[in-house]
Design an enzyme around this catalytic site. Structure first.
Site: not given
Length: 304
Positions: A110, A203, A273
Site C-alpha cells: 500500500s 493493485e 488489499h
C-alpha cells in the site's frame, strides 16, 4: 541486478515501525506473537503508539525511527506496521548508505509501495507483502505463510485461476509495482523506476473508477506500459463510482490500455488489499506463465 538481503534465521531481531498512519500496541499484539512463533526477536520502534494527527508521530519522529532501524546492524528486517498515508513525506530524508553496506529485508504494501520502489531504484530487493496490523485477518493464512517463506529465503510460487481478460503468454523479468495510486505519485521522483523489460504488478483500494482510468492513461502516456515484459493485475478492492457511472470495471479499464501491447496479462492475481495478499519480492527475476488453465508466477535464477 538488485541485491538480495540475507535470509532471516531463528533468533534474528526484526523491527516493527510505522512510517505512515498510526497504530496502537494492542493492534500489534497478534503480529508480535506470530513473529515470536517464528523464533524471531521483535523490536518495536518509537513510532508504535506514537500519534500526530493521522500519523504515527511527526515526520521528524518517523524519520528518526526508520533511520535508527536502517542503521542498526542487529536489526535484520524492518516490517512496516501499516500503510495509510505518510511514507512519501519522509522518503527523501532517509539515508540508505549504511543499509547499502548491510542490506536487510524491508516489507509492506500500500503506502509502503514508496519504499519498495525507492529501494529498487537504489538497487535492492524488498518485499511487497502483508503487514503486522493484518497478520490475524481471517483468510490471510496463506499470505502470512508466503511472507514467512520470503523472509526466510524459502522457495515460493503462486497460481491464479483463469480470467476472461487474461492475455496468454510467457514472460520473464524483474518484478516491480504495487499500489497504482502510489506508483503515479512516485512518477518523476527519485523513487521512480523503469518498467522496461520488467513484470509490473498493480493493485488498489477505494479508488473511483475514473481515477483508475486517469492513472492508467498516465502510465500509458509516460511509457510505463510500452516496454513491459508482462502485467499482473491484483485486487482492486471496493471501487467507487459517480452518480453517472463510468461504465467499466477496474479490470476493463486496465484492459483498455494493456490490449494496445503484446505482453501477457494476468488478472485476479492474489495481491493487494484483501486477505490473499501473497508476498512478492520486488526486484526479483520471475517467470509469468498465462495459459487457458490459469496463471503461474515463480522466481527464476538469472541467466548466465
Amino acid at each position: 541486478m538488485p541485491t538480495t538481503p540475507p535470509a532471516l534465521h531463528p533468533h534474528d531481531r526484526v523491527a516493527i515501525v510505522c512510517p505512515a498512519r498510526k497504530v496502537s500496541h494492542d493492534e500489534l499484539a497478534a503480529a508480535i506473537a506470530v513473529l515470536q512463533s517464528w523464533n524471531l526477536e521483535v523490536v518495536l520502534g518509537e513510532t508504535v503508539a506514537a500519534e500526530h494527527h493521522q500519523f504515527a508521530g511527526s515526520d521528524e519522529v518517523r524519520i528518526r525511527d526508520f533511520q535508527r532501524q536502517l542503521d542498526d546492524p542487529s536489526i535484520r528486517a524492518i516490517l512496516c506496521a501499516r500503510g495509510g498515508y505518510g511514507t512519501p513525506r519522509i522518503i527523501d530524508h532517509l539515508d540508505f548508505s549504511r543499509f547499502a553496506e548491510q542490506p536487510k529485508w524491508i516489507a509492506g504494501f500500500s503506502d509502503i509501495t514508496t519504499l519498495n520502489c525507492h529501494l529498487l531504484a537504489l538497487g535492492h530487493e524488498s518485499i511487497h507483502g502483508v503487514m503486522p496490523l493484518l497478520f490475524n485477518q481471517p483468510g490471510g493464512e496463506l499470505a502470512l505463510e508466503s511472507l514467512r517463506r520470503a523472509l526466510f529465503g524459502e522457495p515460493v510460487s503462486y497460481a491464479a485461476p483463469a480470467h476472461a481478460l487474461n492475455r496468454l503468454g510467457t514472460a520473464e523479468g524483474e518484478l516491480i509495482g504495487g499500489n497504482l495510486s502510489l506508483l503515479q505519485t512516485l512518477s518523476g521522483t527519485p523513487s521512480d523506476c523503469s518498467t522496461a523489460g520488467r513484470i509490473l504488478f498493480l493493485e488498489d483500494i477505494d479508488e473511483y473508477l475514473y481515477n483508475v482510468d486517469r492513472m492508467m492513461v498516465h502510465l500509458d502516456r509516460s511509457g510505463k506500459l510500452r516496454d513491459l515484459a508482462g502485467l499482473v493485475v491484483g485486487h482492486f478492492t471496493n471501487p467507487q463510482d459517480n452518480a453517472i457511472p463510468f461504465g467499466q470495471t477496474s479490470y476493463e479499464i486496465i484492459d483498455t490500455y494493456a490490449r494496445k501491447y503484446q505482453f501477457p496479462v494476468a488478472y485476479n492475481f492474489p495481491v493487494g488489499h484483501e486477505p490473499e495478499n501473497m508476498a512478492l519480492i520486488c526486484g526479483r527475476r520471475a517467470r509469468l506463465v498465462v495459459t487457458e488453465a490459469g496463471t503461474r508466477l515463480e522466481y527464476v535464477a538469472e541467466s548466465a
